[in-house]
Design a protein around this motif. Structure first.
Motif, mmCIF file in Angstrom:
data_model
loop_
_atom_site.group_PDB
_atom_site.id
_atom_site.type_symbol
_atom_site.label_atom_id
_atom_site.label_comp_id
_atom_site.label_asym_id
_atom_site.label_seq_id
_atom_site.Cartn_x
_atom_site.Cartn_y
_atom_site.Cartn_z
ATOM 1 N N ARG A 242 23.052 64.800 56.474
ATOM 2 C CA ARG A 242 22.174 65.979 56.458
ATOM 3 C C ARG A 242 21.357 65.904 57.744
ATOM 4 O O ARG A 242 20.685 64.907 58.011
ATOM 5 C CB ARG A 242 21.264 65.938 55.241
ATOM 6 C CG ARG A 242 20.185 67.031 55.204
ATOM 7 C CD ARG A 242 19.250 66.851 54.033
ATOM 8 N NE ARG A 242 19.978 66.908 52.774
ATOM 9 C CZ ARG A 242 20.232 65.844 52.019
ATOM 10 N NH1 ARG A 242 19.845 64.619 52.405
ATOM 11 N NH2 ARG A 242 20.904 65.961 50.892
ATOM 12 N N ILE B 173 20.941 71.068 58.224
ATOM 13 C CA ILE B 173 22.385 71.315 58.220
ATOM 14 C C ILE B 173 23.033 70.243 57.355
ATOM 15 O O ILE B 173 22.914 69.048 57.639
ATOM 16 C CB ILE B 173 22.975 71.252 59.643
ATOM 17 C CG1 ILE B 173 22.339 72.333 60.520
ATOM 18 C CG2 ILE B 173 24.493 71.414 59.609
ATOM 19 C CD1 ILE B 173 22.771 72.272 61.971
ATOM 20 N N ALA C 28 26.707 67.567 58.551
ATOM 21 C CA ALA C 28 26.636 67.871 59.975
ATOM 22 C C ALA C 28 27.449 66.886 60.805
ATOM 23 O O ALA C 28 27.798 65.795 60.344
ATOM 24 C CB ALA C 28 25.184 67.842 60.438
ATOM 25 N N GLY D 153 26.091 70.490 64.765
ATOM 26 C CA GLY D 153 26.450 71.627 63.944
ATOM 27 C C GLY D 153 27.165 71.211 62.684
ATOM 28 O O GLY D 153 27.411 70.009 62.456
ATOM 29 N N PRO D 154 27.517 72.186 61.839
ATOM 30 C CA PRO D 154 28.293 71.878 60.640
ATOM 31 C C PRO D 154 29.644 71.274 61.021
ATOM 32 O O PRO D 154 30.215 71.600 62.072
ATOM 33 C CB PRO D 154 28.464 73.243 59.969
ATOM 34 C CG PRO D 154 27.394 74.102 60.554
ATOM 35 C CD PRO D 154 27.185 73.615 61.944
#
Length: 426
Positions: free
Chosen positions: A34, A44, A47, A60-61
């Motif tokens: 996370r 996110i 991530a 980012g994801p």
């Protein structure tokens, strides 16, 4: 003949294997955590954070990030990633007491390593910093695997009775390439005279000529107000004599000055009147100075603390500091986490996490506390390479076993600490 062929093949295989280099890569991916990036937005989940040459190259994801070839993968499922914490008010290099004889390169190294083990990856030492600190300060913005907190310094605390004498000290600090200038403006609860305004006005003006921030030790509301009007850049303690008013909050905002509560500084002035609860915290015990703990548990010393002239007043000061922190934070001024740790009985590393808990007690949300300890702390010190986890920033971060947004105490559940993209030994 078959035996000879087998022997030849084996030797060839051994030779080829010996010549092959192990796979290496300049890119590391932290996968599955996370991500709380320090900017204050929603985390996110699942991530990916890519690190290249000590800096963040992408975040980012997981579905949005393509891994380059030969990326080294660090699995972090179930963990939470936050930027390394930044202490905007500490002291580094001394022990037991502020005595130049105790100040040494080894003390600085040991203490910065201690901060790092607790996830404090950047430290501003606000005063009494000496020549030995410069070598540490010089590589702050590099991506070297330094294995310790980054250090910024204020050098010699400026004081004096004439404009000329204080200007000379500011000039000397500037020549020594300090990052800030520090002054103390405090009347010791009316027992002494505070630095006159004509003196601190001269210090502020001279500091700004060298493009150096002026960090002000304060206690009183009216002194803080006058310092803000005079151009001070950073309030390095809480206002504790009375409740702040809207005028003070607006001054902080319009002057773009940060407020550093140092709540644990006030806690330390009375908490050793008895044995504090945190002495039994395993997170504290694993890095505690055993001799200092024994000294603080001595019954005679605790009695002396309880019988001290300001024992009750110090407790009231912390209560007022908590009230004012809530009012200033709710009013929209910028808060920067700081502790004044490194002075006697203010335990480096642990007190920063205790500070976060006191900020929560004052009424700040976990996310607001994290931002005050990362992005806003960096901005308040005018540091551009740290504070948030985004492309181009130094890869200074902490992996936690639990989510600090559920409870800020979870910042103590450290899985690993990374500085410049390298894992710190803990």
């Amino acid at each position: 003949m078959k035996a000879c062929c087998f022997l030849f093949s084996s030797l060839l295989l051994i030779t080829l294997t010996a010549c092959q280099k192990p796979k290496t890569s300049d890119i590391t991916a932290i996968m599955g955590a996370r991500l709380i990036d320090g900017n204050g937005g929603a985390p996110i989940e699942n991530a990916v954070v890519l690190i290249e040459n000590g800096r963040i190259s992408a975040t980012g994801p997981a579905n949005d990030i393509k891994l380059p070839k030969n990326t080294i993968i660090i699995q972090a499922e179930g963990k939470t990633m936050i930027p390394g914490l930044i202490n905007t008010h500490a002291h580094v290099g001394y022990r037991d007491e502020v005595n130049p004889e105790h100040y040494s390169t080894q003390q600085i190294q040991n203490q910065l390593e201690l901060y790092a083990r607790f996830g404090i990856t950047t430290v501003a030492s606000l005063g009494e910093d000496r020549e030995q600190a410069r070598a540490f300060q010089a590589i702050n913005d590099t991506v070297k695997a330094i294995g310790r907190a980054r250090l910024y310094i204020a050098g010699e605390i400026v004081s004096g009775n004439t404009v000329e004498s204080v200007q000379e000290i500011v000039n000397r600090n500037a020549k020594n390439k300090t990052d800030f200038i520090k002054i103390r403006v405090d009347n010791n609860r009316g027992r002494s005279n505070a630095m006159p305004s004509e003196i601190y006005d001269a210090i502020i003006e001279q500091s700004h000529k060298h493009n150096l921030m002026l960090m002000a030790h304060i206690y009183d509301l009216e002194i803080a107000r006058d310092l803000l009007e005079s151009g001070a850049d950073f309030l390095a303690h809480s206002i504790r004599d009375k409740e702040v008013d809207q005028e003070l909050i607006e001054l902080l905002k319009t002057k773009n000055v940060c407020y550093c509560p140092t709540l644990t500084r006030d806690l330390s002035t009375y908490v050793y009147g008895e044995t504090p609860d945190f002495f039994s915290d395993p997170f504290f015990i694993e890095n505690a100075n055993t001799l200092e703990v024994v000294m603080l548990k001595d019954p005679d010393r605790q009695t002396n603390v309880r019988n001290g002239e300001d024992y009750e007043a110090n407790q009231e000061a912390l209560k007022m500091a908590l009230v004012n922190l809530k009012k200033i934070a709710d009013g929209g001024a910028t808060i920067a986490m700081g502790t004044d740790s490194g002075m006697p009985t203010r335990f480096q590393g642990y007190f920063e996490h205790l500070e976060l808990q006191l900020m929560a007690k004052a009424g700040m949300s976990p996310m607001a506390i994290i931002v005050a300890s990362t992005k806003d702390a960096a901005n308040c010190l005018k540091l551009t390479n740290v504070g948030v986890l985004e492309k181009g920033k130094l890869a200074d971060f902490v992996l936690l076993e639990a989510n600090p947004l559920d409870d800020i105490v979870n910042t103590k559940k450290i899985a690993s600490v990374w500085i410049g993209g390298k894992k710190v030994e803990r």
